[in-house]
Design a protein around this motif. Structure first.
Motif: not given
Length: 229
Positions: A65, A118, A129, A132-133, A136, A150, A153, A157
């Motif tokens: 990351a 991410a 971010g 989107t996380l 997930w 994944s 997500a 995004a």
């Protein structure tokens, strides 16, 4: 002309940072089997977790990351005098992501880029971010498939970016990153449809994708199997 040179250099630096495959590096430093030799064969945190070593998986996740976060933040903080703005930062983040997929230091055999993507999103827009996380995490908790989480997500995004923040200079890089991530998950999509995809935390088996050279390592890397009693 000079601004273009700075952009090219920044993109190259982003790619080289992204090319550091921390799944392989961390596994070597901790004396574990090469993550490309078991489970899905993917050098990423989810596959490292299949070795049974949670610390190695967490370290891989964090560093993968960070190699998305750091290049973008450096451009956002120091790039303006060199003509590098938000769009340039997103492009450098995309380069780091591509470096993870095709790392020059590891024979261009990289991971699927979820953690690095991410990191890029968190650096470009922390709220994007985190959103989107969140997608997930919800999908991973409910369905227990990292690949499905994944993929969801990846679709979320660019949609979140457009719906909440509008079309900006970052959107093309975010959209391309999402498309590449989905494309890299093509084998997982086939496994999900066939009902053969492995779930989160499932112990490792020798990588089925490594034909030819997977056989040479099948005995050497069967060690992770001993964890499941």
């Amino acid at each position: 002309m000079q601004d273009t040179l700075f952009l090219v250099l920044a993109v190259l630096a982003g790619y080289l940072i992204g090319s550091l495959s921390f799944a392989v590096i961390v596994s070597r430093l901790m004396g574990l089997s090469d993550p490309r030799s078991y489970g899905s064969g993917n050098p990423g945190a989810t596959n490292v977790l299949r070795s049974g070593n949670k610390a190695a998986a967490i370290l891989t996740l964090v560093f993968d990351a960070l190699k998305g976060v750091v290049p973008v933040l450096l451009v956002l903080k120091y790039g303006a005098p060199y003509g590098l703005e938000e769009g340039s930062a997103a492009l450098v983040g995309l380069a780091a992501f591509i470096g993870h997929l095709y790392p020059v230091f590891f024979r261009f055999q990289g991971g699927k880029g979820v953690a690095t993507a991410a990191g890029v999103l968190l650096a470009i827009n922390p709220w994007l971010g985190l959103g989107t996380l969140a997608v997930w995490i919800v999908m991973a908790v409910v369905f227990r498939y990292s690949s499905l989480a994944s993929l969801t997500a990846a679709v979320a995004a660019p949609l979140l970016q457009m719906l909440v923040w509008g079309v900006g200079p970052e959107l093309p890089a975010i959209a391309l990153m999402s498309l590449l991530l989905i494309w890299r998950h093509a084998p997982n999509i086939r496994k999900l449809m066939a009902g053969t995809e492995s779930k989160l935390g499932q112990k490792a088996a020798p990588a089925a994708t490594q034909t030819g050279h997977g056989h040479g390592h099948s005995h050497k890397h069967s060690k992770p199997k001993h964890h499941s009693k």
